[in-house]
Scaffold this active site. Sequence first.
Site, PDB file in Angstrom:
ATOM      1  N   ARG A 149       0.865  -1.175   0.000  1.00  0.00           N
ATOM      2  CA  ARG A 149       0.000   0.000   0.000  1.00  0.00           C
ATOM      3  C   ARG A 149       0.902   1.225   0.000  1.00  0.00           C
ATOM      4  O   ARG A 149       2.019   1.201   0.531  1.00  0.00           O
ATOM      5  CB  ARG A 149      -0.890   0.032   1.240  1.00  0.00           C
ATOM      6  CG  ARG A 149      -1.839  -1.150   1.379  1.00  0.00           C
ATOM      7  CD  ARG A 149      -2.648  -1.026   2.665  1.00  0.00           C
ATOM      8  NE  ARG A 149      -3.631  -2.090   2.814  1.00  0.00           N
ATOM      9  CZ  ARG A 149      -3.415  -3.233   3.469  1.00  0.00           C
ATOM     10  NH1 ARG A 149      -2.228  -3.440   4.053  1.00  0.00           N
ATOM     11  NH2 ARG A 149      -4.363  -4.147   3.557  1.00  0.00           N
ATOM     12  N   LYS A 187      -1.550  -1.852   7.658  1.00  0.00           N
ATOM     13  CA  LYS A 187      -2.890  -1.396   8.013  1.00  0.00           C
ATOM     14  C   LYS A 187      -3.373  -2.099   9.279  1.00  0.00           C
ATOM     15  O   LYS A 187      -3.179  -3.296   9.448  1.00  0.00           O
ATOM     16  CB  LYS A 187      -3.849  -1.688   6.849  1.00  0.00           C
ATOM     17  CG  LYS A 187      -5.249  -1.155   7.034  1.00  0.00           C
ATOM     18  CD  LYS A 187      -6.094  -1.473   5.809  1.00  0.00           C
ATOM     19  CE  LYS A 187      -7.515  -1.019   5.987  1.00  0.00           C
ATOM     20  NZ  LYS A 187      -8.374  -1.383   4.844  1.00  0.00           N
ATOM     21  N   HIS A 201      -2.387   2.578  -6.139  1.00  0.00           N
ATOM     22  CA  HIS A 201      -3.252   1.459  -5.790  1.00  0.00           C
ATOM     23  C   HIS A 201      -3.468   0.532  -6.990  1.00  0.00           C
ATOM     24  O   HIS A 201      -3.610  -0.681  -6.828  1.00  0.00           O
ATOM     25  CB  HIS A 201      -4.597   1.983  -5.279  1.00  0.00           C
ATOM     26  CG  HIS A 201      -5.348   0.965  -4.469  1.00  0.00           C
ATOM     27  ND1 HIS A 201      -4.849   0.434  -3.298  1.00  0.00           N
ATOM     28  CD2 HIS A 201      -6.561   0.377  -4.661  1.00  0.00           C
ATOM     29  CE1 HIS A 201      -5.721  -0.433  -2.802  1.00  0.00           C
ATOM     30  NE2 HIS A 201      -6.768  -0.489  -3.611  1.00  0.00           N
ATOM     31  N   ARG A 207      -0.636  -1.783  -7.147  1.00  0.00           N
ATOM     32  CA  ARG A 207      -0.881  -2.873  -6.187  1.00  0.00           C
ATOM     33  C   ARG A 207      -1.821  -3.904  -6.818  1.00  0.00           C
ATOM     34  O   ARG A 207      -1.619  -5.110  -6.663  1.00  0.00           O
ATOM     35  CB  ARG A 207      -1.477  -2.278  -4.910  1.00  0.00           C
ATOM     36  CG  ARG A 207      -1.894  -3.277  -3.825  1.00  0.00           C
ATOM     37  CD  ARG A 207      -2.212  -2.504  -2.552  1.00  0.00           C
ATOM     38  NE  ARG A 207      -3.134  -3.165  -1.659  1.00  0.00           N
ATOM     39  CZ  ARG A 207      -2.773  -4.023  -0.699  1.00  0.00           C
ATOM     40  NH1 ARG A 207      -1.504  -4.353  -0.554  1.00  0.00           N
ATOM     41  NH2 ARG A 207      -3.685  -4.556   0.105  1.00  0.00           N
ATOM     42  N   HIS A 240      -4.585  -8.605   3.637  1.00  0.00           N
ATOM     43  CA  HIS A 240      -6.042  -8.519   3.781  1.00  0.00           C
ATOM     44  C   HIS A 240      -6.496  -9.342   4.984  1.00  0.00           C
ATOM     45  O   HIS A 240      -6.101 -10.496   5.130  1.00  0.00           O
ATOM     46  CB  HIS A 240      -6.737  -9.066   2.528  1.00  0.00           C
ATOM     47  CG  HIS A 240      -6.653  -8.165   1.339  1.00  0.00           C
ATOM     48  ND1 HIS A 240      -6.860  -8.595   0.050  1.00  0.00           N
ATOM     49  CD2 HIS A 240      -6.380  -6.835   1.244  1.00  0.00           C
ATOM     50  CE1 HIS A 240      -6.720  -7.582  -0.783  1.00  0.00           C
ATOM     51  NE2 HIS A 240      -6.433  -6.508  -0.081  1.00  0.00           N
ATOM     52  N   TYR A 280      -9.446 -10.487  -7.265  1.00  0.00           N
ATOM     53  CA  TYR A 280      -8.333 -10.764  -8.169  1.00  0.00           C
ATOM     54  C   TYR A 280      -8.462 -12.118  -8.875  1.00  0.00           C
ATOM     55  O   TYR A 280      -7.569 -12.526  -9.601  1.00  0.00           O
ATOM     56  CB  TYR A 280      -6.999 -10.697  -7.400  1.00  0.00           C
ATOM     57  CG  TYR A 280      -6.776  -9.334  -6.813  1.00  0.00           C
ATOM     58  CD1 TYR A 280      -6.479  -8.255  -7.619  1.00  0.00           C
ATOM     59  CD2 TYR A 280      -6.919  -9.116  -5.447  1.00  0.00           C
ATOM     60  CE1 TYR A 280      -6.318  -6.989  -7.090  1.00  0.00           C
ATOM     61  CE2 TYR A 280      -6.750  -7.852  -4.902  1.00  0.00           C
ATOM     62  CZ  TYR A 280      -6.452  -6.793  -5.735  1.00  0.00           C
ATOM     63  OH  TYR A 280      -6.295  -5.549  -5.210  1.00  0.00           O
TER      64      TYR A 280
END
Length: 310
Positions: A159, A183, A257, A260, A283, A292
């Site tokens: 990120r 995150k 992004h 990514r 995630h 994806y």
Amino acid sequence: MRNLTYHKAINSFTKYLIAERGYSESTVNHYKHDLSVFGRYLEKEFDCNLEELNVTNINRFEVSEFLSDIILVKDNSPEARNRKLYSLRSFFEYLKKRNIIKNNPTDSIEASKSELKSEPIYLNEKNMEKYLEAIKNYNSKYCSRDLAINKLFLYSGLRISELVNLNLDDINYEDQSIKFFGKGNKERYVPLHQEALTAIKDYLPDRNKITPKNQDARQALFLSNQRRRISVRTIQKMVKKYAKKAGVRNASKITPHKLRHTFASLLYQKTKDLRVLQDLLGHSDISTTQIYTHTDKEQRKSAIDEMPDM
């Protein structure tokens, strides 16, 4: 119009939510949290002093940039972005009704549609090569830095918030990996592809020629031309510039992004391993990773061609 600072406006709005609207403590705290996040963004990105900032000076551009970065930088869901939009809209509507501001800066800002309804934009391998070539051919004194940054996006899937916060000692050259807090303040371990590792090593001699501006910059892996830790905005502008130089389709839509997304899409195409991808992207919910599992147009055409002739 009356003079009212941002902090005082929040206090007034909070009283209104409790006394006039009768909202619960939990609901009021949600509003206060969203307004605090926006306030920190104004401080960081627009160098505002919230103790002095008059609410009449907050405009649509600042709100729009904040809501964009909620998704592009902070990797929030469209739902989270929409909740913050609703909080800001209610806040500014309250100020408008109280004749503190003339116009609500959120009026023309639309809510996000769910990202799960469409496939993510990403570069295919050919455009990825063109993009990296554009950086090499740009003939900039920041070439080694820009190449290292973009290879970390494309080969590690970081990120943008994670990348700007990388420090020199986050890189483990012996283990060929990086370890940092991502995150949600969760520790992340990401193996480094040889391309990314080599790019970082090539950049370090140029990095070491720079005299950092402050203590934070001394620790930072990537520095700006101001000799400070590189900013999110600088990298966002950089990515669009190189996408245009490379002649990539939809260049204006290419963001950090999207790089990514490129890493994630290409890795899934090669491995078909959703769990590994989930772990590498950081995630918490695998449903986020499932976007994806799409196929690109070439794969679809190939699949159709495999159908037997009748």
